[in-house]
Design a protein around this motif. Structure first.
Motif, PDB file in Angstrom:
ATOM      1  N   ARG A 142       0.830  -1.216   0.000  1.00  0.00           N
ATOM      2  CA  ARG A 142       0.000   0.000   0.000  1.00  0.00           C
ATOM      3  C   ARG A 142       0.860   1.260   0.000  1.00  0.00           C
ATOM      4  O   ARG A 142       0.595   2.209  -0.745  1.00  0.00           O
ATOM      5  CB  ARG A 142      -0.943  -0.010   1.207  1.00  0.00           C
ATOM      6  N   ILE A 143       1.890   1.269   0.836  1.00  0.00           N
ATOM      7  CA  ILE A 143       2.765   2.449   0.907  1.00  0.00           C
ATOM      8  C   ILE A 143       3.480   2.664  -0.419  1.00  0.00           C
ATOM      9  O   ILE A 143       3.569   3.795  -0.920  1.00  0.00           O
ATOM     10  CB  ILE A 143       3.773   2.313   2.063  1.00  0.00           C
ATOM     11  N   ASP A 144       3.972   1.594  -1.001  1.00  0.00           N
ATOM     12  CA  ASP A 144       4.685   1.722  -2.273  1.00  0.00           C
ATOM     13  C   ASP A 144       3.759   2.261  -3.360  1.00  0.00           C
ATOM     14  O   ASP A 144       4.129   3.163  -4.122  1.00  0.00           O
ATOM     15  CB  ASP A 144       5.247   0.351  -2.682  1.00  0.00           C
ATOM     16  N   ARG A 145       2.545   1.745  -3.403  1.00  0.00           N
ATOM     17  CA  ARG A 145       1.569   2.203  -4.397  1.00  0.00           C
ATOM     18  C   ARG A 145       1.196   3.665  -4.162  1.00  0.00           C
ATOM     19  O   ARG A 145       1.116   4.463  -5.101  1.00  0.00           O
ATOM     20  CB  ARG A 145       0.312   1.326  -4.316  1.00  0.00           C
ATOM     21  N   ASP A 146       1.000   4.033  -2.892  1.00  0.00           N
ATOM     22  CA  ASP A 146       0.595   5.403  -2.576  1.00  0.00           C
ATOM     23  C   ASP A 146       1.720   6.408  -2.833  1.00  0.00           C
ATOM     24  O   ASP A 146       1.449   7.571  -3.171  1.00  0.00           O
ATOM     25  CB  ASP A 146       0.129   5.489  -1.126  1.00  0.00           C
ATOM     26  N   CYS A 147       2.970   5.991  -2.657  1.00  0.00           N
ATOM     27  CA  CYS A 147       4.099   6.876  -2.993  1.00  0.00           C
ATOM     28  C   CYS A 147       4.127   7.157  -4.495  1.00  0.00           C
ATOM     29  O   CYS A 147       4.345   8.297  -4.926  1.00  0.00           O
ATOM     30  CB  CYS A 147       5.422   6.240  -2.556  1.00  0.00           C
ATOM     31  N   GLU A 148       3.910   6.123  -5.290  1.00  0.00           N
ATOM     32  CA  GLU A 148       3.859   6.297  -6.749  1.00  0.00           C
ATOM     33  C   GLU A 148       2.726   7.237  -7.127  1.00  0.00           C
ATOM     34  O   GLU A 148       2.886   8.119  -7.985  1.00  0.00           O
ATOM     35  CB  GLU A 148       3.668   4.944  -7.430  1.00  0.00           C
ATOM     36  N   ARG A 149       1.577   7.066  -6.470  1.00  0.00           N
ATOM     37  CA  ARG A 149       0.407   7.900  -6.769  1.00  0.00           C
ATOM     38  C   ARG A 149       0.675   9.356  -6.352  1.00  0.00           C
ATOM     39  O   ARG A 149       0.284  10.285  -7.056  1.00  0.00           O
ATOM     40  CB  ARG A 149      -0.814   7.341  -6.028  1.00  0.00           C
ATOM     41  N   PHE A 150       1.338   9.556  -5.226  1.00  0.00           N
ATOM     42  CA  PHE A 150       1.677  10.894  -4.740  1.00  0.00           C
ATOM     43  C   PHE A 150       2.541  11.627  -5.767  1.00  0.00           C
ATOM     44  O   PHE A 150       2.291  12.794  -6.093  1.00  0.00           O
ATOM     45  CB  PHE A 150       2.431  10.770  -3.403  1.00  0.00           C
ATOM     46  N   ILE A 151       3.538  10.935  -6.305  1.00  0.00           N
ATOM     47  CA  ILE A 151       4.432  11.556  -7.293  1.00  0.00           C
ATOM     48  C   ILE A 151       3.677  11.850  -8.590  1.00  0.00           C
ATOM     49  O   ILE A 151       3.818  12.922  -9.183  1.00  0.00           O
ATOM     50  CB  ILE A 151       5.645  10.642  -7.562  1.00  0.00           C
ATOM     51  N   ALA A 152       2.830  10.902  -9.015  1.00  0.00           N
ATOM     52  CA  ALA A 152       2.096  11.076 -10.268  1.00  0.00           C
ATOM     53  C   ALA A 152       1.063  12.199 -10.194  1.00  0.00           C
ATOM     54  O   ALA A 152       0.894  12.974 -11.146  1.00  0.00           O
ATOM     55  CB  ALA A 152       1.411   9.762 -10.650  1.00  0.00           C
ATOM     56  N   LEU A 153       0.388  12.307  -9.055  1.00  0.00           N
ATOM     57  CA  LEU A 153      -0.678  13.298  -8.921  1.00  0.00           C
ATOM     58  C   LEU A 153      -0.161  14.716  -8.691  1.00  0.00           C
ATOM     59  O   LEU A 153      -0.716  15.687  -9.212  1.00  0.00           O
ATOM     60  CB  LEU A 153      -1.603  12.922  -7.751  1.00  0.00           C
ATOM     61  N   HIS A 154       0.898  14.842  -7.894  1.00  0.00           N
ATOM     62  CA  HIS A 154       1.295  16.172  -7.427  1.00  0.00           C
ATOM     63  C   HIS A 154       2.586  16.698  -8.054  1.00  0.00           C
ATOM     64  O   HIS A 154       2.915  17.869  -7.881  1.00  0.00           O
ATOM     65  CB  HIS A 154       1.440  16.154  -5.897  1.00  0.00           C
TER      66      HIS A 154
ATOM     67  N   VAL B 125       8.337  18.565  -5.820  1.00  0.00           N
ATOM     68  CA  VAL B 125       9.725  18.987  -6.017  1.00  0.00           C
ATOM     69  C   VAL B 125      10.376  19.178  -4.651  1.00  0.00           C
ATOM     70  O   VAL B 125       9.711  19.189  -3.613  1.00  0.00           O
ATOM     71  CB  VAL B 125       9.820  20.303  -6.834  1.00  0.00           C
ATOM     72  N   ALA B 126      11.701  19.346  -4.669  1.00  0.00           N
ATOM     73  CA  ALA B 126      12.482  19.655  -3.467  1.00  0.00           C
ATOM     74  C   ALA B 126      12.175  18.663  -2.342  1.00  0.00           C
ATOM     75  O   ALA B 126      12.179  17.451  -2.555  1.00  0.00           O
ATOM     76  CB  ALA B 126      12.242  21.096  -3.037  1.00  0.00           C
ATOM     77  N   SER B 127      11.865  19.178  -1.132  1.00  0.00           N
ATOM     78  CA  SER B 127      11.716  18.301   0.033  1.00  0.00           C
ATOM     79  C   SER B 127      10.524  17.353  -0.104  1.00  0.00           C
ATOM     80  O   SER B 127      10.556  16.233   0.417  1.00  0.00           O
ATOM     81  CB  SER B 127      11.567  19.128   1.313  1.00  0.00           C
ATOM     82  N   ASP B 128       9.486  17.773  -0.811  1.00  0.00           N
ATOM     83  CA  ASP B 128       8.326  16.892  -0.992  1.00  0.00           C
ATOM     84  C   ASP B 128       8.693  15.680  -1.847  1.00  0.00           C
ATOM     85  O   ASP B 128       8.260  14.555  -1.571  1.00  0.00           O
ATOM     86  CB  ASP B 128       7.167  17.656  -1.642  1.00  0.00           C
ATOM     87  N   LEU B 129       9.488  15.906  -2.867  1.00  0.00           N
ATOM     88  CA  LEU B 129       9.932  14.801  -3.703  1.00  0.00           C
ATOM     89  C   LEU B 129      10.896  13.907  -2.924  1.00  0.00           C
ATOM     90  O   LEU B 129      10.792  12.673  -2.994  1.00  0.00           O
ATOM     91  CB  LEU B 129      10.608  15.324  -4.972  1.00  0.00           C
ATOM     92  N   ARG B 130      11.816  14.511  -2.169  1.00  0.00           N
ATOM     93  CA  ARG B 130      12.751  13.720  -1.361  1.00  0.00           C
ATOM     94  C   ARG B 130      11.996  12.859  -0.350  1.00  0.00           C
ATOM     95  O   ARG B 130      12.378  11.719  -0.087  1.00  0.00           O
ATOM     96  CB  ARG B 130      13.746  14.627  -0.635  1.00  0.00           C
ATOM     97  N   PHE B 131      10.915  13.421   0.200  1.00  0.00           N
ATOM     98  CA  PHE B 131      10.106  12.667   1.162  1.00  0.00           C
ATOM     99  C   PHE B 131       9.549  11.396   0.526  1.00  0.00           C
ATOM    100  O   PHE B 131       9.648  10.298   1.098  1.00  0.00           O
ATOM    101  CB  PHE B 131       8.964  13.527   1.694  1.00  0.00           C
ATOM    102  N   ALA B 132       8.955  11.529  -0.642  1.00  0.00           N
ATOM    103  CA  ALA B 132       8.348  10.374  -1.311  1.00  0.00           C
ATOM    104  C   ALA B 132       9.398   9.334  -1.691  1.00  0.00           C
ATOM    105  O   ALA B 132       9.192   8.128  -1.517  1.00  0.00           O
ATOM    106  CB  ALA B 132       7.573  10.826  -2.543  1.00  0.00           C
ATOM    107  N   LEU B 133      10.522   9.798  -2.217  1.00  0.00           N
ATOM    108  CA  LEU B 133      11.592   8.875  -2.604  1.00  0.00           C
ATOM    109  C   LEU B 133      12.172   8.169  -1.383  1.00  0.00           C
ATOM    110  O   LEU B 133      12.438   6.958  -1.409  1.00  0.00           O
ATOM    111  CB  LEU B 133      12.694   9.630  -3.348  1.00  0.00           C
TER     112      LEU B 133
END
Length: 227
Positions: free
Chosen positions: A57-69, A72-80
């Motif tokens: 679930r977390i892996d799928r939701d991280c992918e969705r977070f990047i695709a939807l939003h 950049v910067a700290s938000d992207l680093r957070f997801a990665l």
């Protein structure tokens, strides 16, 4: 559509849930190992399904977070970082599961003197302390706390390095203990690997918070020490 901040907070809470779940898995594994409680070990084994489901679930939701939003910067680093943290936590859960399977399937009571000699309790306690530190670090985004685990990991590495020599010496004295020592050797290897995974998580927290890639720094230090 859910906002970036709302989505990020939901992911953050899922990551914290995964940390707490894996912490509980290792706590139960420790107790089951030292009390030879096969029922508690079975509980760890069955809970592994929950760990795996949360991992997906977390892996799928991280992918969705990047695709939807398109962060950049700290938000992207957070997801990665969270994707890598999640992967490492799932592996921590795997090792807790593996130790619990030994308890259920091999049913080999370990002599107390052998346990003390191999420092297995110290190793469990160090791994659990590291997990607690990294959970606090993740929740507070505290890189100072994250860095604490690097020193503690040295204890796990040292016990692991010493274990083969102890086994070799003691089995020659009493060959009847070989099954106990082989079981402990497998447990020690798994705990040492858990330590490595927790240090990976610490590196990801530091990467997310400070945009510092620790792995590259470690490689440079190794090269300099060889020169």
């Amino acid at each position: 559509m859910i906002s970036l901040d709302q989505h990020k907070e939901a992911l953050n809470q899922a990551g914290l849930e995964m940390l707490q779940l894996c912490n509980k898995q290792l706590e139960n594994t420790r107790e089951a190992f030292f009390t030879h409680d096969s029922e508690l070990a079975e509980e760890v084994i069955h809970t592994e399904n929950r760990v795996n489901a949360l991992d997906l679930r977390i892996d799928r939701d991280c992918e969705r977070f990047i695709a939807l939003h398109n962060p950049v910067a700290s938000d992207l680093r957070f997801a990665l970082a969270l994707r890598k943290i999640n992967f490492d936590l799932e592996r921590v859960g795997d090792h807790a599961y593996g130790i619990s399977k030994y308890i259920v399937e091999l049913d080999t009571p370990i002599d107390k003197k052998v346990l003390e000699m191999m420092r297995v309790e110290e190793m469990f306690d160090a791994a659990l302390s590291m997990l607690e530190d990294i959970t606090d670090s993740y929740e507070e985004v505290d890189t100072k706390m994250a860095r604490k685990v690097f020193k503690k990991d040295k204890t796990l590495n040292q016990i692991n390095m010493d274990s083969f020599g102890i086994i070799s010496e003691e089995v020659q004295k009493d060959p009847k203990l070989i099954n106990q020592f082989l079981l402990l050797f497998s447990v020690i290897k798994k705990l040492e690997r858990i330590g490595d995974l927790i240090t990976n998580i610490a590196e990801e927290i530091i990467f997310y918070s400070e945009a510092e890639v620790m792995k590259h720094r470690k490689k440079k230090k190794v090269r300099r020490s060889k020169d």
